[in-house]
Design a protein around this motif. Sequence first.
Motif, PDB file in Angstrom:
ATOM      1  N   LEU A  14       0.827  -1.204   0.000  1.00 29.74           N
ATOM      2  CA  LEU A  14       0.000   0.000   0.000  1.00 29.74           C
ATOM      3  C   LEU A  14       0.866   1.261   0.000  1.00 29.74           C
ATOM      4  N   ILE A  15       2.011   1.202   0.639  1.00 28.25           N
ATOM      5  CA  ILE A  15       2.958   2.328   0.577  1.00 28.25           C
ATOM      6  C   ILE A  15       3.426   2.504  -0.868  1.00 28.25           C
ATOM      7  N   ALA A  16       3.766   1.414  -1.537  1.00 26.39           N
ATOM      8  CA  ALA A  16       4.221   1.480  -2.925  1.00 26.39           C
ATOM      9  C   ALA A  16       3.120   2.048  -3.826  1.00 26.39           C
ATOM     10  N   ILE A  17       1.891   1.597  -3.628  1.00 28.31           N
ATOM     11  CA  ILE A  17       0.768   2.114  -4.420  1.00 28.31           C
ATOM     12  C   ILE A  17       0.590   3.605  -4.167  1.00 28.31           C
ATOM     13  N   SER A  18       0.653   4.014  -2.895  1.00 21.15           N
ATOM     14  CA  SER A  18       0.495   5.430  -2.539  1.00 21.15           C
ATOM     15  C   SER A  18       1.568   6.294  -3.181  1.00 21.15           C
ATOM     16  N   VAL A  19       2.796   5.824  -3.150  1.00 29.74           N
ATOM     17  CA  VAL A  19       3.897   6.583  -3.750  1.00 29.74           C
ATOM     18  C   VAL A  19       3.706   6.675  -5.264  1.00 29.74           C
ATOM     19  N   ALA A  20       3.312   5.573  -5.898  1.00 25.24           N
ATOM     20  CA  ALA A  20       3.110   5.579  -7.350  1.00 25.24           C
ATOM     21  C   ALA A  20       1.976   6.523  -7.747  1.00 25.24           C
ATOM     22  N   VAL A  21       0.867   6.465  -7.033  1.00 28.43           N
ATOM     23  CA  VAL A  21      -0.259   7.350  -7.344  1.00 28.43           C
ATOM     24  C   VAL A  21       0.129   8.806  -7.094  1.00 28.43           C
ATOM     25  N   SER A  22       0.840   9.071  -6.006  1.00 28.64           N
ATOM     26  CA  SER A  22       1.284  10.435  -5.708  1.00 28.64           C
ATOM     27  C   SER A  22       2.218  10.949  -6.794  1.00 28.64           C
ATOM     28  N   ALA A  23       3.108  10.102  -7.278  1.00 24.84           N
ATOM     29  CA  ALA A  23       4.017  10.503  -8.353  1.00 24.84           C
ATOM     30  C   ALA A  23       3.232  10.814  -9.628  1.00 24.84           C
ATOM     31  N   PHE A  24       2.215   9.999  -9.928  1.00 23.25           N
ATOM     32  CA  PHE A  24       1.399  10.237 -11.117  1.00 23.25           C
ATOM     33  C   PHE A  24       0.635  11.547 -10.997  1.00 23.25           C
ATOM     34  N   VAL A  25       0.035  11.813  -9.839  1.00 20.59           N
ATOM     35  CA  VAL A  25      -0.711  13.056  -9.636  1.00 20.59           C
ATOM     36  C   VAL A  25       0.246  14.250  -9.709  1.00 20.59           C
ATOM     37  N   THR A  26       1.431  14.104  -9.171  1.00 22.08           N
ATOM     38  CA  THR A  26       2.421  15.179  -9.253  1.00 22.08           C
ATOM     39  C   THR A  26       2.791  15.444 -10.712  1.00 22.08           C
ATOM     40  N   TRP A  27       2.958  14.391 -11.497  1.00 23.97           N
ATOM     41  CA  TRP A  27       3.249  14.560 -12.925  1.00 23.97           C
ATOM     42  C   TRP A  27       2.101  15.283 -13.630  1.00 23.97           C
ATOM     43  N   LEU A  28       0.852  14.896 -13.330  1.00 24.88           N
ATOM     44  CA  LEU A  28      -0.303  15.585 -13.915  1.00 24.88           C
ATOM     45  C   LEU A  28      -0.282  17.065 -13.542  1.00 24.88           C
ATOM     46  N   TRP A  29       0.030  17.339 -12.287  1.00 26.97           N
ATOM     47  CA  TRP A  29       0.062  18.702 -11.770  1.00 26.97           C
ATOM     48  C   TRP A  29       1.109  19.528 -12.524  1.00 26.97           C
ATOM     49  N   VAL A  30       2.320  19.011 -12.584  1.00 27.41           N
ATOM     50  CA  VAL A  30       3.427  19.741 -13.204  1.00 27.41           C
ATOM     51  C   VAL A  30       3.209  19.921 -14.705  1.00 27.41           C
ATOM     52  N   SER A  31       2.570  18.937 -15.332  1.00 28.93           N
ATOM     53  CA  SER A  31       2.393  19.016 -16.786  1.00 28.93           C
ATOM     54  C   SER A  31       1.140  19.784 -17.208  1.00 28.93           C
ATOM     55  N   SER A  32       0.303  20.172 -16.245  1.00 29.93           N
ATOM     56  CA  SER A  32      -0.894  20.930 -16.613  1.00 29.93           C
ATOM     57  C   SER A  32      -0.543  22.421 -16.735  1.00 29.93           C
ATOM     58  N   PRO A  33      -1.228  23.120 -17.638  1.00 34.36           N
ATOM     59  CA  PRO A  33      -0.923  24.545 -17.851  1.00 34.36           C
ATOM     60  C   PRO A  33      -1.112  25.366 -16.577  1.00 34.36           C
ATOM     61  N   PRO A  34      -0.280  26.374 -16.367  1.00 31.55           N
ATOM     62  CA  PRO A  34      -0.340  27.167 -15.141  1.00 31.55           C
ATOM     63  C   PRO A  34      -1.646  27.923 -14.936  1.00 31.55           C
ATOM     64  N   GLU A  35      -2.369  28.213 -16.030  1.00 31.74           N
ATOM     65  CA  GLU A  35      -3.633  28.945 -15.868  1.00 31.74           C
ATOM     66  C   GLU A  35      -4.757  28.052 -15.325  1.00 31.74           C
ATOM     67  N   ARG A  36      -4.532  26.774 -15.177  1.00 32.06           N
ATOM     68  CA  ARG A  36      -5.537  25.856 -14.647  1.00 32.06           C
ATOM     69  C   ARG A  36      -5.488  25.897 -13.116  1.00 32.06           C
ATOM     70  N   VAL A  37      -5.828  27.042 -12.560  1.00 30.97           N
ATOM     71  CA  VAL A  37      -5.692  27.320 -11.130  1.00 30.97           C
ATOM     72  C   VAL A  37      -6.536  26.358 -10.280  1.00 30.97           C
ATOM     73  N   ILE A  38      -7.758  26.094 -10.717  1.00 30.49           N
ATOM     74  CA  ILE A  38      -8.627  25.202  -9.936  1.00 30.49           C
ATOM     75  C   ILE A  38      -8.024  23.807  -9.871  1.00 30.49           C
ATOM     76  N   ALA A  39      -7.560  23.302 -11.000  1.00 30.17           N
ATOM     77  CA  ALA A  39      -6.934  21.978 -11.023  1.00 30.17           C
ATOM     78  C   ALA A  39      -5.668  21.964 -10.172  1.00 30.17           C
ATOM     79  N   HIS A  40      -4.880  23.020 -10.261  1.00 30.79           N
ATOM     80  CA  HIS A  40      -3.641  23.064  -9.476  1.00 30.79           C
ATOM     81  C   HIS A  40      -3.930  23.033  -7.977  1.00 30.79           C
TER      82      HIS A  40
END
Length: 158
Positions: free
Chosen positions: A64-90
């Motif tokens: 479950l720690i491994a799953i949590s880290v993987a999901v967190s890394a994926f969400v972080t990637w989505l966050w960083v790769s989304s345009p900066p004007e997407r304030v609500i998503a950020h």
Amino acid sequence: MKRLPTAIATVGAIVAIDQAIKIGVEQLMDYQERIALLPFLDLFLTYNPGIAFSMLSGLGAGPLIAISVAVSAFVTWLWVSSPPERVIAHFGFALIIGGAIGNLIDRVLYGHVIDYFLFHTPGWSFAIFNLADAAITVGAGLVILDELLQWRSGRKAD
């Protein structure tokens, strides 16, 4: 990323408040003690060895720690790769990451997540959860809302 300090502050605030509440309920309450706060909301200290609704509790803390880290890394990637004007998503991504870190700390330290909020009526009760869970849920809702708003504005442009 112009809003990085705000994002880091949001993540840090969620983690700090979540962990402070967890420490408080652990020190002040007995396991499965129930304290009424409102007619529909109680504090109820319990432990969740799984993820949402105790799913996957048989896997143990390591996977479950491994799953949590993987999901967190994926969400972080989505966050960083989304345009900066997407304030609500950020903001949603910051809530998700803050909540994930709060629960990850529990899982690493204790092998389970500390839960303490219980919404209920006289004949029904919801799953017991914590602030980190609420941040993840609200954050996911904000990301979905942002996607819907983007889709809607794209349709108007066509």
